[in-house]
Motif scaffolding. Structure first.
Motif, short mmCIF file in Angstrom:
data_model
loop_
_atom_site.label_atom_id
_atom_site.label_comp_id
_atom_site.label_asym_id
_atom_site.label_seq_id
_atom_site.Cartn_x
_atom_site.Cartn_y
_atom_site.Cartn_z
N GLU A 1 8.39 -9.77 2.28
CA GLU A 1 8.69 -9.03 1.04
C GLU A 1 7.95 -7.69 1.00
OE1 GLU A 1 8.19 -9.73 -3.77
OE2 GLU A 1 8.14 -11.47 -2.44
N ILE A 2 6.74 -7.66 1.55
CA ILE A 2 5.96 -6.42 1.63
C ILE A 2 5.82 -6.05 3.10
CG2 ILE A 2 3.64 -5.42 1.36
CD1 ILE A 2 3.40 -6.88 -1.29
N THR A 3 6.15 -4.79 3.43
CA THR A 3 6.10 -4.32 4.82
C THR A 3 5.28 -3.03 4.96
OG1 THR A 3 8.15 -3.08 4.53
CG2 THR A 3 8.34 -5.33 5.38
N LEU A 4 4.63 -2.65 3.87
CA LEU A 4 3.90 -1.39 3.86
C LEU A 4 2.67 -1.53 2.99
CD1 LEU A 4 4.49 1.54 4.90
CD2 LEU A 4 5.52 1.99 2.69
N GLN A 5 1.59 -0.91 3.41
CA GLN A 5 0.37 -0.86 2.62
C GLN A 5 -0.11 0.57 2.55
OE1 GLN A 5 -1.94 -3.94 1.39
NE2 GLN A 5 0.23 -3.81 0.90
N PHE A 6 -0.83 0.88 1.50
CA PHE A 6 -1.47 2.18 1.37
C PHE A 6 -2.96 1.94 1.26
CE2 PHE A 6 2.79 3.06 -0.19
CZ PHE A 6 3.07 4.26 0.46
N ARG A 7 -3.74 2.78 1.92
CA ARG A 7 -5.19 2.69 1.83
C ARG A 7 -5.76 4.09 1.73
NH1 ARG A 7 -4.42 -1.49 0.49
NH2 ARG A 7 -5.22 -3.48 1.16
N ASP B 1 2.77 1.73 12.56
CA ASP B 1 2.42 3.14 12.42
C ASP B 1 1.49 3.36 11.23
OD1 ASP B 1 3.99 3.88 14.57
OD2 ASP B 1 5.72 4.40 13.33
N ILE B 2 0.55 4.27 11.41
CA ILE B 2 -0.33 4.71 10.33
C ILE B 2 -0.12 6.21 10.19
CG2 ILE B 2 -2.70 4.96 9.53
CD1 ILE B 2 -3.42 2.49 11.18
N THR B 3 0.29 6.62 8.99
CA THR B 3 0.61 8.02 8.74
C THR B 3 -0.23 8.56 7.60
OG1 THR B 3 2.90 7.48 9.33
CG2 THR B 3 2.52 9.61 8.28
N PRO B 4 -1.01 9.61 7.84
CA PRO B 4 -1.68 10.27 6.72
C PRO B 4 -0.63 10.82 5.76
CG PRO B 4 -2.59 11.01 8.82
CD PRO B 4 -1.34 10.23 9.13
N ILE B 5 -0.87 10.67 4.46
CA ILE B 5 0.12 11.04 3.46
C ILE B 5 -0.60 11.49 2.19
CG2 ILE B 5 0.30 8.68 2.56
CD1 ILE B 5 3.34 9.10 2.31
N THR B 6 0.08 12.27 1.39
CA THR B 6 -0.47 12.61 0.08
C THR B 6 0.25 11.77 -0.96
OG1 THR B 6 1.11 14.38 -0.38
CG2 THR B 6 -0.92 15.00 0.81
N ALA B 7 -0.34 11.60 -2.10
CA ALA B 7 0.28 10.80 -3.17
C ALA B 7 1.64 11.38 -3.55
CB ALA B 7 -0.65 10.74 -4.38
N ASP B 8 1.79 12.71 -3.49
CA ASP B 8 3.07 13.36 -3.84
C ASP B 8 4.19 12.99 -2.88
OD1 ASP B 8 1.07 14.65 -5.23
OD2 ASP B 8 1.76 16.66 -4.78
N GLU B 9 3.83 12.59 -1.66
CA GLU B 9 4.84 12.28 -0.64
C GLU B 9 5.34 10.84 -0.70
OE1 GLU B 9 3.77 14.95 3.17
OE2 GLU B 9 2.13 13.62 2.52
N LEU C 1 -5.69 9.25 2.25
CA LEU C 1 -4.65 8.25 1.99
C LEU C 1 -3.80 8.06 3.24
CD1 LEU C 1 -3.20 6.43 -0.09
CD2 LEU C 1 -1.78 8.41 -0.66
N ASP C 2 -3.59 6.80 3.63
CA ASP C 2 -2.73 6.47 4.77
C ASP C 2 -1.62 5.53 4.33
OD1 ASP C 2 -4.00 7.92 6.79
OD2 ASP C 2 -5.31 6.26 7.35
#
Length: 94
Positions: free
Chosen positions: A15-21, A45-53, A82-83
């Motif tokens: 049900e969950i396939t993604l996490q944010f840390r 995959d681990i991708t650096p991301i911003t909250a806006d993205e 954030l990743d």
């Protein structure tokens, strides 16, 4: 990477396939595994991301109702980078 049991169960079921840390130093790496209370998780995959993205689809894949729900959770987290982390259930612990 600490994950609540409720979330671990949802990762196990698919049900969950993604996490944010948000952290100062990553504690997992792409292709690695993580032993948990429900078994072993595969880290993708681990991708650096911003909250806006963060998209609506990303928020839902991570178990949130929508982006505002994700942002509310993010406001409770410590400062740091954030990743976006792909996760899946690999199997029982050995």
């Amino acid at each position: 990477m600490l994950i609540k049991l409720e979330v671990l169960e949802k990762i196990k079921s698919g049900e969950i396939t993604l996490q944010f840390r948000r952290w100062r130093r990553r504690t997992v790496k792409p292709g690695g595994t993580l032993k948990t209370k429900v078994g072993v998780l595969q880290i993708g995959d681990i991708t650096p991301i911003t909250a806006d993205e963060v998209t609506e689809a990303d928020a839902k894949r991570a178990g949130f109702k929508d982006v505002p729900d994700f942002l509310k959770w993010l406001d409770t987290m410590k400062p740091g980078e954030l990743d976006r982390i792909e996760v899946s259930y690999k199997g029982e612990s050995a």
